[in-house]
Structure formats: C-alpha cells, structure tokens
Scaffold this motif. Structure first.
Motif, mmCIF file in Angstrom:
data_model
loop_
_atom_site.group_PDB
_atom_site.id
_atom_site.type_symbol
_atom_site.label_atom_id
_atom_site.label_comp_id
_atom_site.label_asym_id
_atom_site.label_seq_id
_atom_site.Cartn_x
_atom_site.Cartn_y
_atom_site.Cartn_z
ATOM 1 N N SER A 71 -37.592 -34.129 61.295
ATOM 2 C CA SER A 71 -38.959 -35.110 61.551
ATOM 3 C C SER A 71 -38.656 -35.795 62.873
ATOM 4 C CB SER A 71 -39.355 -35.928 60.356
ATOM 5 O OG SER A 71 -38.225 -36.768 59.910
ATOM 6 N N TYR A 72 -37.145 -36.357 62.870
ATOM 7 C CA TYR A 72 -36.805 -37.332 63.950
ATOM 8 C C TYR A 72 -36.581 -36.362 65.085
ATOM 9 C CZ TYR A 72 -36.121 -41.189 60.772
ATOM 10 O OH TYR A 72 -36.410 -42.167 59.738
ATOM 11 N N VAL A 73 -36.019 -35.302 64.901
ATOM 12 C CA VAL A 73 -35.619 -34.457 66.210
ATOM 13 C C VAL A 73 -36.892 -33.778 66.782
ATOM 14 C CG1 VAL A 73 -34.456 -32.106 66.832
ATOM 15 C CG2 VAL A 73 -33.174 -33.666 65.285
ATOM 16 N N SER A 74 -37.761 -33.417 66.038
ATOM 17 C CA SER A 74 -39.007 -32.775 66.523
ATOM 18 C C SER A 74 -39.884 -33.963 67.207
ATOM 19 C CB SER A 74 -39.906 -32.216 65.338
ATOM 20 O OG SER A 74 -39.231 -31.389 64.667
ATOM 21 N N GLU A 75 -40.039 -35.043 66.655
ATOM 22 C CA GLU A 75 -40.593 -36.241 67.563
ATOM 23 C C GLU A 75 -39.876 -36.497 68.972
ATOM 24 O OE1 GLU A 75 -42.082 -40.830 66.655
ATOM 25 O OE2 GLU A 75 -40.958 -39.756 64.996
ATOM 26 N N ALA A 76 -38.572 -36.565 68.798
ATOM 27 C CA ALA A 76 -37.788 -36.716 69.855
ATOM 28 C C ALA A 76 -38.324 -35.711 71.152
ATOM 29 C CB ALA A 76 -36.319 -36.805 69.835
ATOM 30 N N PHE A 77 -38.188 -34.433 70.699
ATOM 31 C CA PHE A 77 -38.686 -33.491 71.705
ATOM 32 C C PHE A 77 -39.796 -33.494 72.218
ATOM 33 C CE2 PHE A 77 -34.865 -30.870 70.019
ATOM 34 C CZ PHE A 77 -34.181 -30.940 71.288
ATOM 35 N N SER A 78 -40.646 -33.977 71.307
ATOM 36 C CA SER A 78 -42.339 -34.090 71.434
ATOM 37 C C SER A 78 -42.430 -35.166 72.558
ATOM 38 C CB SER A 78 -42.896 -34.288 70.385
ATOM 39 O OG SER A 78 -43.175 -33.369 69.347
#
Length: 332
Positions: A71-78
């Motif tokens: 969830s953190y990694v996906s938000e960071a890439f977004s």
C-alpha cells in the motif's frame, strides 16, 4: 542524513507482482523475465529482512507484511507519476492512453474514433487491448473501459451502457434448426461459448426461462470476436452481444436465431484516475471523456427502452454530437 531506500528497480518489481499476484504477469508488464522478477524480489526481501510473498506450487500471495508494504509502495509510485505529469516541461501533447478489450475496440470504439479525430485532429489516441490489469496512474494509462456490476473505490467510474444478449447464427445454419412445424429448436444447435466471458449462455437461458438445453456442451473459444466468426461460418449459435454484434446483423452475416433478448447484469464503464480529466492540466482528457460518454448515450437509452438503435444512427454517425450523457458513476 538522507533517507535509506531499498533498490528502486526491485520496488517496481514488487509493486507489479503484488498488484497482479503473479511474477509471470508482472514480468510481461515490465518487459523482463519472471526469473528477473523473482530474483529482484528475493533481493528486496533480504534487504528489508522480511518475507513479502508466500510462494506455493499454485502461485504466490502477499504476506501480511507484504500487503501492508504494498500500500505504501503503490502510493509512492502514484505520487511520482502524478508529480511527473504536472511538471511544466512534461509533454502536454502525449497521446490519450486507453485500455480496453479487443472485441470492444474493433467493433465499437475504432469505428467511432474518426469522429473524435475530426473534432480534435491534433489529439492522438493510443489503444491497448492487452488483458493486463491497469493501475492508475502508475501504468501511464489515462482511461480504461471495463465490464463490471458496480464501480470500484479509488478510481472514477462512468457508466456507458449494458450489453443485450440474443442468440445469433448464419442464415443457412438457422434453417437447419427448424423442426417439422417450421419453428426454431435450439436443442438441435451447437452452442458457441466464450471462455473469458463473465456472462454467457446460462445468463440467456435463465433470463428467458428456456429449459431443456445443455448449456455446458458445444464449441468453446476465447474471444467474442471468434465466437461471432465461428457463428458466421455455420459452426453453431453464438450469444450475440448488442451493440458489438450490430454490424453483423446489419450486414446479414448473422441473423437472430430465435426471439428473446436479455440484458446483461454487468455494464461497460469508463474508468480513470479520480483527477484524470483535469481541465487545467490536460483539457483533452475532459474532451475525450465527454465525447465517449456522448457516443455511448444512444446505446444506454436503447438498452433502457428495449428498442433498437436504427432511430439513433444519425446521432451516432455525427462527429459533432456528444455531451455528458447523464451517465452515473460506479473484459474480453
């Protein structure tokens, strides 16, 4: 002291694998081998000191720690993708990127794109018909067209129209289905199934109350396009899906095998990131969305009324039509 980050390529591998729940699908999306994905994630797990995936003979699944970290990694890439798009030097003339199923693209979308190009000749459109899952805005897509019963949280959904199911076959094949009294007997037919379709023959049989027909037997193909082609070749009866089958019915290549139209329980939706059509950042996205919803509006009205689209043909063919369409917000 600068932040200590894990290897960024490995994080990209992890995000894709976690989203797809598959090393193979992640590899196809990122243009690398499944082995590269696997090794990259092993290195990431060693660097983090935590197991991110459970590896089983039938596939992979995220551990509790992996799901939380994703969830953190996906938000960071977004955030990186959104920030890149908003840079003053970021190309504003890049194509509108759309993902949709191949049969929908060839039979409904592409015949209408000339109308869009006539109104906005400087705006290019890129259509991707691969079956991979789309993540907004990480994957670079602006829109996707998907079938669903309801919208999914986290993205913007605009309902386009439902499908209408009707049995179709070649004119010659229909003649072989007539009984001694001249009536069509579907029990004699070879049913053509689409393996990837969420709704198929059983939905039509249930909707029309038809019994005595084996919905499991017959010919199986993996796309709606192949089902229509097989039916036109006299191989059996396919489940026609209006409006995708409309051109075949109009040309006479296919005919309705028997009476009985059933509305699908799913609908086509236009999906995007929640701020994808920002008029300030990329006004052409808002234009495309309004145009597409306007093109879909006659089909939505026809499905709601149970009528046909012949009365709306002039509207559909006019490149200057298009509006918000009054659509509400909620693959093959």
């Amino acid at each position: 002291m600068p932040l200590r980050l894990p290897p960024l390529p490995a994080l990209r591998f992890f995000e894709a694998a976690g989203r797809h729940q598959s090393f193979k699908l992640a590899a196809a999306e990122l243009n690398v081998t499944p082995s590269a994905i696997s090794h990259g994630i092993v290195g990431l797990e060693e660097a983090l000191g935590v197991e991110l995936f459970v590896r089983e003979p039938r596939g992979i699944s995220l551990t509790a720690s992996g799901a939380d970290y994703l969830s953190y990694v996906s938000e960071a890439f977004s955030l990186i993708a959104i920030g890149t798009q908003r840079l003053p030097t970021h190309r504003a003339d890049r194509p509108i990127a759309l993902s949709c199923a191949p049969t929908f693209a060839s039979r409904w979308l592409l015949p209408r794109l000339a109308g869009f190009r006539a109104r906005w000749p400087r705006v290019n459109v890129s259509v991707d018909t691969s079956s991979r899952q789309v993540g907004f805005p990480v994957d670079g897509f602006d829109f996707a067209i998907r079938m669903s019963r309801a919208p999914v949280a986290g993205t913007a959904w605009t309902r386009l129209f439902d499908e209408q199911f009707v049995p179709v076959c070649s004119p010659a094949y229909r003649q072989t289905l007539r009984d001694a009294g001249g009536e069509i007997d579907l029990r004699q037919a070879t049913l053509i199934h689409v393996n990837t379709a969420g709704e198929d023959w059983q939905a039509w049989l249930d909707g029309t109350g038809t019994s005595g027909i084996d919905a499991a037997g017959g010919l199986r193909v993996d796309t709606i396009q192949l089902a229509f082609e097989a039916a036109s070749m006299g191989l059996g009866v396919a489940l026609g899906r209006k409006p995708l089958v409309d051109s075949d019915l109009a040309s006479g290549a296919l005919v309705e095998a028997c009476a009985g139209t059933v509305a699908s329980s799913t609908a086509y939706w236009l999906v995007s990131a929640e701020d994808a059509d920002s008029a300030i950042r990329r006004p052409e996205l808002a234009d495309f969305k309004r145009w597409l919803v306007g093109e879909a509006a006659p089909f939505a009205r026809s499905a709601a009324s149970g009528g046909n689209l012949e009365a709306n043909a002039e509207v559909n063919d006019n490149p200057n039509t298009g509006s918000d369409g009054g659509a509400t917000h909620p693959h093959r």
